[in-house]
Design an enzyme around this catalytic site. Sequence first.
Site, mmCIF file in Angstrom:
data_model
loop_
_atom_site.group_PDB
_atom_site.id
_atom_site.type_symbol
_atom_site.label_atom_id
_atom_site.label_comp_id
_atom_site.label_asym_id
_atom_site.label_seq_id
_atom_site.Cartn_x
_atom_site.Cartn_y
_atom_site.Cartn_z
ATOM 1 N N ARG A 28 -10.930 -10.044 -1.603
ATOM 2 C CA ARG A 28 -10.227 -9.783 -0.302
ATOM 3 C C ARG A 28 -10.002 -8.262 -0.050
ATOM 4 O O ARG A 28 -9.601 -7.606 -1.095
ATOM 5 C CB ARG A 28 -9.019 -10.409 -0.013
ATOM 6 C CG ARG A 28 -8.155 -10.201 1.094
ATOM 7 C CD ARG A 28 -7.086 -9.212 0.853
ATOM 8 N NE ARG A 28 -6.153 -8.778 1.999
ATOM 9 C CZ ARG A 28 -5.472 -7.777 2.091
ATOM 10 N NH1 ARG A 28 -5.087 -7.113 1.135
ATOM 11 N NH2 ARG A 28 -4.777 -7.538 3.268
ATOM 12 N N THR A 83 0.790 -1.193 -0.161
ATOM 13 C CA THR A 83 -0.283 0.054 -0.242
ATOM 14 C C THR A 83 0.831 1.418 0.092
ATOM 15 O O THR A 83 1.987 1.383 0.674
ATOM 16 C CB THR A 83 -0.863 0.050 1.149
ATOM 17 O OG1 THR A 83 -1.581 -1.304 1.339
ATOM 18 C CG2 THR A 83 -1.799 1.210 1.285
ATOM 19 N N GLY A 106 -2.658 -5.852 6.571
ATOM 20 C CA GLY A 106 -3.874 -4.989 6.949
ATOM 21 C C GLY A 106 -5.006 -5.719 7.752
ATOM 22 O O GLY A 106 -5.621 -5.387 8.411
#
Length: 326
Positions: free
Chosen positions: A193, A165, A219
């Site tokens: 997901r 990310t 995450g």
Amino acid sequence: MIAISNNEGACGIPATARALAKGEAALDAIEAGIRLVEASESVRTVGRGGWPNLLGEVELDASVMDGTSLRSGAVGALTGYLHPVSIARQVLERLPHELLVGEGARRFAAEISAEAGELLMPHARTAWERWFRDEVSEADRANWPDVPMAELCAQAIDPETGRDTTVFLAQDAQTHIGAGTSTSGWGWKYPGRLGDSPIIGAGSYADTRYGACACTGVGEMSIRAGTSRAVVLYMKMGMGVEDAVYEAVADMRALKGGLIGRVTIHAIDAAGGHKVVAVNGLPENHYWLWRSGEAAPSSHPCEIIAISEDPAPKPTAHRRYEAMGL
């Protein structure tokens, strides 16, 4: 003014800094920076350079949050569009909703004439095809995709290395604070997901009165601990940004079972302070920082805090393809 991005934001953070220096709003500056990361094929976990899911499709997640209105916009499991951060921004601007996923996100992207494009780049297509040939049984290949996939998730790209990310936090000249995220998530993930990136309060949170926080890495951990909202809440309760981040790390120590790996917590406060901590991090973990008056963003090492005894990435099928230089 201040702007922070994680290591993957290197190609975008200069644009965010320039926009802030010119007096642009925090969210505009954040969006401009993240779009450059999404467009870079060299960033293998954001936008069109990202790795595919088990079906060989690249699914993108993104979010933005306005810390003054506390409005947010997010998209998840989006396919076929190049700039999910801009689509998330339009969710904030045009809809009464905060999050769109899957086909609904695609429908909205088409409605606003967002830029469509191919997301599966040659390096990712080749790696997925080799994985499919070498790691999927002959029987499953014959029946693909109508096969059980839960066990195949064990071959997902390990997200714990920190190459994932991208997150941007910023405070503009009017002291408004914003946050933005964008990711293609785990490679070889189960279709559909969602990580923490599109989940406000987990992957990011912004409140102009106190500060903002955004996370990269596993995450699932940030979702379970509500990390980004927790950091801002701890600042609201009177903690400084450093202590607030440390308290959020303590929350993660309580997690039992599931995937425990690496998470980097990035935070700024309303006074222009900041703190970045790499939970179970690696020596190379770093972040980008820019403050008003500085000519350009600079790279800084993250503080590393270990919360588990063996945070080393587990071997995965994908690592063999990565080692081939794909």
